[in-house]
Design an enzyme around this catalytic site. Structure first.
Site, PDB file in Angstrom:
ATOM      1  N   HIS A  42      21.100 111.313  25.976  1.00 54.92           N
ATOM      2  CA  HIS A  42      20.476 110.102  25.461  1.00 54.92           C
ATOM      3  C   HIS A  42      21.116 108.858  26.080  1.00 54.92           C
ATOM      4  O   HIS A  42      22.248 108.510  25.756  1.00 54.92           O
ATOM      5  CB  HIS A  42      20.628 110.110  23.924  1.00 54.92           C
ATOM      6  CG  HIS A  42      19.837 109.046  23.247  1.00 54.92           C
ATOM      7  ND1 HIS A  42      19.855 108.848  21.892  1.00 54.92           N
ATOM      8  CD2 HIS A  42      18.989 108.117  23.745  1.00 54.92           C
ATOM      9  CE1 HIS A  42      19.061 107.828  21.591  1.00 54.92           C
ATOM     10  NE2 HIS A  42      18.535 107.359  22.694  1.00 54.92           N
ATOM     11  N   HIS A  48      25.279 109.281  25.458  1.00 59.81           N
ATOM     12  CA  HIS A  48      25.846 110.343  24.627  1.00 59.81           C
ATOM     13  C   HIS A  48      24.904 111.530  24.658  1.00 59.81           C
ATOM     14  O   HIS A  48      23.810 111.454  25.215  1.00 59.81           O
ATOM     15  CB  HIS A  48      26.069 109.844  23.189  1.00 59.81           C
ATOM     16  CG  HIS A  48      24.799 109.423  22.505  1.00 59.81           C
ATOM     17  ND1 HIS A  48      24.304 108.145  22.566  1.00 59.81           N
ATOM     18  CD2 HIS A  48      23.898 110.125  21.765  1.00 59.81           C
ATOM     19  CE1 HIS A  48      23.169 108.069  21.892  1.00 59.81           C
ATOM     20  NE2 HIS A  48      22.889 109.254  21.402  1.00 59.81           N
ATOM     21  N   ASP A  50      23.091 114.413  22.138  1.00 57.76           N
ATOM     22  CA  ASP A  50      22.782 114.715  20.742  1.00 57.76           C
ATOM     23  C   ASP A  50      22.614 116.223  20.584  1.00 57.76           C
ATOM     24  O   ASP A  50      21.753 116.836  21.217  1.00 57.76           O
ATOM     25  CB  ASP A  50      21.482 114.013  20.318  1.00 57.76           C
ATOM     26  CG  ASP A  50      21.662 112.498  20.196  1.00 57.76           C
ATOM     27  OD1 ASP A  50      22.438 112.081  19.316  1.00 57.76           O
ATOM     28  OD2 ASP A  50      21.036 111.755  20.975  1.00 57.76           O
ATOM     29  N   LYS A 190      49.190 106.817  60.472  1.00 55.14           N
ATOM     30  CA  LYS A 190      49.219 106.738  59.006  1.00 55.14           C
ATOM     31  C   LYS A 190      47.947 106.017  58.564  1.00 55.14           C
ATOM     32  O   LYS A 190      47.738 104.844  58.874  1.00 55.14           O
ATOM     33  CB  LYS A 190      50.466 105.975  58.552  1.00 55.14           C
ATOM     34  CG  LYS A 190      50.537 105.745  57.057  1.00 55.14           C
ATOM     35  CD  LYS A 190      51.879 105.066  56.694  1.00 55.14           C
ATOM     36  CE  LYS A 190      51.967 104.759  55.208  1.00 55.14           C
ATOM     37  NZ  LYS A 190      51.328 103.484  54.859  1.00 55.14           N
ATOM     38  N   ASP A 192      46.004 104.095  56.163  1.00 57.46           N
ATOM     39  CA  ASP A 192      46.103 103.344  54.914  1.00 57.46           C
ATOM     40  C   ASP A 192      44.705 103.153  54.338  1.00 57.46           C
ATOM     41  O   ASP A 192      43.713 103.595  54.905  1.00 57.46           O
ATOM     42  CB  ASP A 192      46.771 101.983  55.168  1.00 57.46           C
ATOM     43  CG  ASP A 192      48.284 102.132  55.175  1.00 57.46           C
ATOM     44  OD1 ASP A 192      48.790 102.870  54.310  1.00 57.46           O
ATOM     45  OD2 ASP A 192      48.932 101.522  56.048  1.00 57.46           O
TER      46      ASP A 192
HETATM   47 MN    MN Z   1      21.120 109.722  20.231  1.00 54.83          MN
END
Ligand code: MN
Length: 204
Positions: A42, A48, A50, A190, A192
């Protein structure tokens, strides 16, 4: 069943969101012993996942800010959210901005699960999905805050959780190339620059 979805309906304007109203008669799963689950990705104000478990005619729901843990060593937050109607098992799409949970929702995984325990403050289930298969426990810590963790080792061997921090590798002296007869000196370049450490959690 109507009472269980009161909070769900109170948060939503059915004219403004394509989400199910929760007024259709609840359709039960095919088998009495296996119930269905869905994990939705979601993209709301905060991304997040669900997790919703079919239980007593509705979908018991938790919002997981970091998704489903793949490994038993990971203890993750799961915020209990309002029960959702069973039709939400199939829901994916665009929830308009300004509506509750506005943003895109994808079905991340779906399948069936077996219940080992389903209490008000602790839920133990064995999920059988395409991406998630395993034994999980959810338990309440305080109020709407719960934790989720995996109880059995993942099927794929050698999966370890990503550490919280990874030190980037610094340049270090290496051995010189084999000396040639005509070489007056040897050198090593070297490089960088900026070191970046990308991490990716499988399945997220
Ligand atoms: Mn949700």
């Amino acid at each position: 069943m109507a009472d269980k979805l009161e909070r769900y309906r109170a948060k939503r304007d059915p004219g403004a969101t394509p989400e199910p109203t929760g007024r259709a008669p609840a359709k039960r799963g095919k088998s009495k012993n296996t119930a269905r689950f869905v994990v939705q990705e979601h993209h709301a104000s905060h991304l997040h996942w669900d997790l919703r478990l079919e239980h007593e005619g509705v979908l018991a729901s938790w919002a997981l800010p970091k998704g489903i843990p793949a490994h038993p060593k990971e203890n993750r937050l799961a915020v209990r959210t309002e029960d959702h109607p069973l039709e939400y098992l199939d829901f994916h799409g665009e929830i308009p901005k300004g509506s509750y949970g506005g943003g895109t929702m994808y079905i991340w995984d779906a399948g069936t699960y077996e219940t080992e325990k389903f209490r008000d403050n602790e839920v133990m289930v064995v999920l059988d999905g395409e991406r998630v298969s395993g034994k999980y426990v959810l338990f309440q810590t305080k109020g709407k805050n719960w934790m989720i963790y995996r109880m059995d080792p993942p099927a794929e061997e050698g999966i370890e959780p990503m550490p919280d921090t990874i030190a980037p590798m610094f340049a270090r002296l290496g051995g010189l190339p084999p000396e040639r007869d005509d070489a007056a000196f040897g050198y090593e370049v070297k490089w960088d620059g900026v070191r970046a450490v990308p991490t990716w959690t499988p399945g997220t």
